[in-house]
Design a protein around this motif. Structure first.
Motif, PDB file in Angstrom:
ATOM      1  N   VAL A  87       0.832  -1.208   0.000  1.00  0.00           N
ATOM      2  CA  VAL A  87       0.000   0.000   0.000  1.00  0.00           C
ATOM      3  C   VAL A  87       0.864   1.254   0.000  1.00  0.00           C
ATOM      4  O   VAL A  87       0.565   2.224  -0.690  1.00  0.00           O
ATOM      5  N   GLU A  88       1.952   1.226   0.782  1.00  0.00           N
ATOM      6  CA  GLU A  88       2.839   2.384   0.920  1.00  0.00           C
ATOM      7  C   GLU A  88       4.280   1.955   0.644  1.00  0.00           C
ATOM      8  O   GLU A  88       5.016   1.596   1.555  1.00  0.00           O
ATOM      9  N   PRO A  89       4.694   1.977  -0.628  1.00  0.00           N
ATOM     10  CA  PRO A  89       6.033   1.496  -1.002  1.00  0.00           C
ATOM     11  C   PRO A  89       7.183   2.177  -0.261  1.00  0.00           C
ATOM     12  O   PRO A  89       8.247   1.593  -0.122  1.00  0.00           O
ATOM     13  N   ILE A  90       6.984   3.386   0.235  1.00  0.00           N
ATOM     14  CA  ILE A  90       8.037   4.097   0.957  1.00  0.00           C
ATOM     15  C   ILE A  90       8.448   3.361   2.229  1.00  0.00           C
ATOM     16  O   ILE A  90       9.525   3.601   2.781  1.00  0.00           O
ATOM     17  N   LEU A  91       7.634   2.431   2.683  1.00  0.00           N
ATOM     18  CA  LEU A  91       7.941   1.664   3.892  1.00  0.00           C
ATOM     19  C   LEU A  91       9.082   0.668   3.692  1.00  0.00           C
ATOM     20  O   LEU A  91       9.570   0.084   4.654  1.00  0.00           O
ATOM     21  N   VAL A  92       9.501   0.472   2.445  1.00  0.00           N
ATOM     22  CA  VAL A  92      10.622  -0.422   2.164  1.00  0.00           C
ATOM     23  C   VAL A  92      11.903   0.407   2.120  1.00  0.00           C
ATOM     24  O   VAL A  92      11.991   1.391   1.380  1.00  0.00           O
ATOM     25  N   ASN A  93      12.883  -0.001   2.914  1.00  0.00           N
ATOM     26  CA  ASN A  93      14.158   0.695   2.927  1.00  0.00           C
ATOM     27  C   ASN A  93      14.888   0.436   1.617  1.00  0.00           C
ATOM     28  O   ASN A  93      14.657  -0.563   0.949  1.00  0.00           O
ATOM     29  N   ARG A  94      15.790   1.321   1.285  1.00  0.00           N
ATOM     30  CA  ARG A  94      16.468   1.247  -0.008  1.00  0.00           C
ATOM     31  C   ARG A  94      17.921   1.634   0.141  1.00  0.00           C
ATOM     32  O   ARG A  94      18.286   2.241   1.144  1.00  0.00           O
ATOM     33  N   PRO A  95      18.687   1.272  -0.868  1.00  0.00           N
ATOM     34  CA  PRO A  95      18.379   0.491  -2.063  1.00  0.00           C
ATOM     35  C   PRO A  95      18.558  -1.011  -1.804  1.00  0.00           C
ATOM     36  O   PRO A  95      19.402  -1.411  -1.014  1.00  0.00           O
ATOM     37  N   ILE A  96      17.768  -1.785  -2.474  1.00  0.00           N
ATOM     38  CA  ILE A  96      17.949  -3.236  -2.466  1.00  0.00           C
ATOM     39  C   ILE A  96      18.531  -3.596  -3.827  1.00  0.00           C
ATOM     40  O   ILE A  96      18.034  -3.151  -4.864  1.00  0.00           O
ATOM     41  N   VAL A  97      19.612  -4.376  -3.798  1.00  0.00           N
ATOM     42  CA  VAL A  97      20.279  -4.784  -5.036  1.00  0.00           C
ATOM     43  C   VAL A  97      20.241  -6.303  -5.125  1.00  0.00           C
ATOM     44  O   VAL A  97      20.492  -7.000  -4.136  1.00  0.00           O
ATOM     45  N   VAL A  98      19.930  -6.792  -6.319  1.00  0.00           N
ATOM     46  CA  VAL A  98      19.885  -8.227  -6.593  1.00  0.00           C
ATOM     47  C   VAL A  98      20.870  -8.532  -7.715  1.00  0.00           C
ATOM     48  O   VAL A  98      20.847  -7.879  -8.755  1.00  0.00           O
ATOM     49  N   THR A  99      21.737  -9.518  -7.470  1.00  0.00           N
ATOM     50  CA  THR A  99      22.683  -9.991  -8.479  1.00  0.00           C
ATOM     51  C   THR A  99      22.633 -11.519  -8.469  1.00  0.00           C
ATOM     52  O   THR A  99      21.998 -12.109  -7.591  1.00  0.00           O
ATOM     53  N   PRO A 100      23.334 -12.163  -9.400  1.00  0.00           N
ATOM     54  CA  PRO A 100      23.397 -13.626  -9.356  1.00  0.00           C
ATOM     55  C   PRO A 100      23.991 -14.163  -8.048  1.00  0.00           C
ATOM     56  O   PRO A 100      23.757 -15.310  -7.681  1.00  0.00           O
ATOM     57  N   LYS A 101      24.744 -13.344  -7.315  1.00  0.00           N
ATOM     58  CA  LYS A 101      25.346 -13.778  -6.053  1.00  0.00           C
ATOM     59  C   LYS A 101      24.412 -13.626  -4.861  1.00  0.00           C
ATOM     60  O   LYS A 101      24.731 -14.090  -3.770  1.00  0.00           O
ATOM     61  N   GLY A 102      23.285 -12.942  -5.035  1.00  0.00           N
ATOM     62  CA  GLY A 102      22.363 -12.763  -3.928  1.00  0.00           C
ATOM     63  C   GLY A 102      21.687 -11.409  -3.961  1.00  0.00           C
ATOM     64  O   GLY A 102      21.675 -10.726  -4.975  1.00  0.00           O
ATOM     65  N   ALA A 103      21.159 -11.035  -2.803  1.00  0.00           N
ATOM     66  CA  ALA A 103      20.440  -9.768  -2.690  1.00  0.00           C
ATOM     67  C   ALA A 103      20.730  -9.169  -1.326  1.00  0.00           C
ATOM     68  O   ALA A 103      20.965  -9.900  -0.354  1.00  0.00           O
ATOM     69  N   ALA A 104      20.706  -7.829  -1.262  1.00  0.00           N
ATOM     70  CA  ALA A 104      20.979  -7.163   0.007  1.00  0.00           C
ATOM     71  C   ALA A 104      20.422  -5.756   0.010  1.00  0.00           C
ATOM     72  O   ALA A 104      20.324  -5.108  -1.040  1.00  0.00           O
ATOM     73  N   LEU A 105      20.096  -5.314   1.212  1.00  0.00           N
ATOM     74  CA  LEU A 105      19.814  -3.904   1.447  1.00  0.00           C
ATOM     75  C   LEU A 105      21.183  -3.243   1.561  1.00  0.00           C
ATOM     76  O   LEU A 105      21.961  -3.584   2.457  1.00  0.00           O
ATOM     77  N   CYS A 106      21.493  -2.371   0.642  1.00  0.00           N
ATOM     78  CA  CYS A 106      22.851  -1.816   0.544  1.00  0.00           C
ATOM     79  C   CYS A 106      22.957  -0.473   1.267  1.00  0.00           C
ATOM     80  O   CYS A 106      23.050   0.584   0.665  1.00  0.00           O
ATOM     81  N   ARG A 107      22.916  -0.554   2.575  1.00  0.00           N
ATOM     82  CA  ARG A 107      23.113   0.584   3.471  1.00  0.00           C
ATOM     83  C   ARG A 107      24.208   0.181   4.420  1.00  0.00           C
ATOM     84  O   ARG A 107      23.952  -0.665   5.273  1.00  0.00           O
ATOM     85  N   PRO A 108      25.408   0.667   4.261  1.00  0.00           N
ATOM     86  CA  PRO A 108      25.885   1.687   3.335  1.00  0.00           C
ATOM     87  C   PRO A 108      26.070   1.137   1.920  1.00  0.00           C
ATOM     88  O   PRO A 108      26.067  -0.079   1.703  1.00  0.00           O
ATOM     89  N   ALA A 109      26.272   2.055   0.994  1.00  0.00           N
ATOM     90  CA  ALA A 109      26.360   1.702  -0.417  1.00  0.00           C
ATOM     91  C   ALA A 109      27.432   0.660  -0.708  1.00  0.00           C
ATOM     92  O   ALA A 109      27.250  -0.190  -1.586  1.00  0.00           O
ATOM     93  N   GLU A 110      28.515   0.674   0.044  1.00  0.00           N
ATOM     94  CA  GLU A 110      29.641  -0.242  -0.211  1.00  0.00           C
ATOM     95  C   GLU A 110      29.268  -1.710  -0.037  1.00  0.00           C
ATOM     96  O   GLU A 110      29.966  -2.591  -0.534  1.00  0.00           O
ATOM     97  N   LEU A 111      28.148  -1.985   0.606  1.00  0.00           N
ATOM     98  CA  LEU A 111      27.709  -3.377   0.745  1.00  0.00           C
ATOM     99  C   LEU A 111      27.446  -4.026  -0.611  1.00  0.00           C
ATOM    100  O   LEU A 111      27.527  -5.245  -0.744  1.00  0.00           O
ATOM    101  N   VAL A 112      27.185  -3.206  -1.634  1.00  0.00           N
ATOM    102  CA  VAL A 112      26.934  -3.751  -2.951  1.00  0.00           C
ATOM    103  C   VAL A 112      28.154  -4.480  -3.499  1.00  0.00           C
ATOM    104  O   VAL A 112      28.018  -5.413  -4.308  1.00  0.00           O
TER     105      VAL A 112
END
Length: 116
Positions: A87-112
């Protein structure tokens, strides 16, 4: 690596930094502006499965009405949180990145970098 997706909010500095870091590493991801496109239940459940996380782990509290909705309560179920996130997409923290190796909430950005 072309199978990379970033769930992005262009108004968020961390999200912009993560996207810039991906591009700096030669990756041009699929960019999903989730505030415009929204979420589906299956999409969120799939992301959580890939992240080995719960909906509480990706809940954005700051700048949202999550507390007023009772979503920060430890007893709030994933299904309840996911319904609110749809209902309220803003409730999802960002950014979430998905690659063939997996997925993560990238906070801080370097987690990517661990996903490349």
């Amino acid at each position: 690596m072309s199978d990379v997706t970033i769930y992005h909010n262009p108004s968020c500095g961390t999200s912009r930094n993560t996207l810039a870091l991906l591009r700096e590493k030669g990756v041009e991801p699929t960019v999903v502006e989730y505030l415009k496109e929204g979420w589906t239940k299956d999409q969120l459940k799939d992301l959580l499965r890939k992240m080995e996380a719960s909906a509480h782990d990706i809940l954005r509290v700051r700048g949202t009405n999550a507390e007023e909705l009772g979503l920060t309560h430890p007893q709030a179920s994933d299904d309840h949180l996911i319904a609110a996130m749809i209902v309220e997409p803003i409730l999802v923290n960002r950014p979430i990145v998905v690659t063939p190796k997996g997925a993560a909430l990238c906070r801080p950005a370097e987690l990517v970098l661990g996903l490349l």
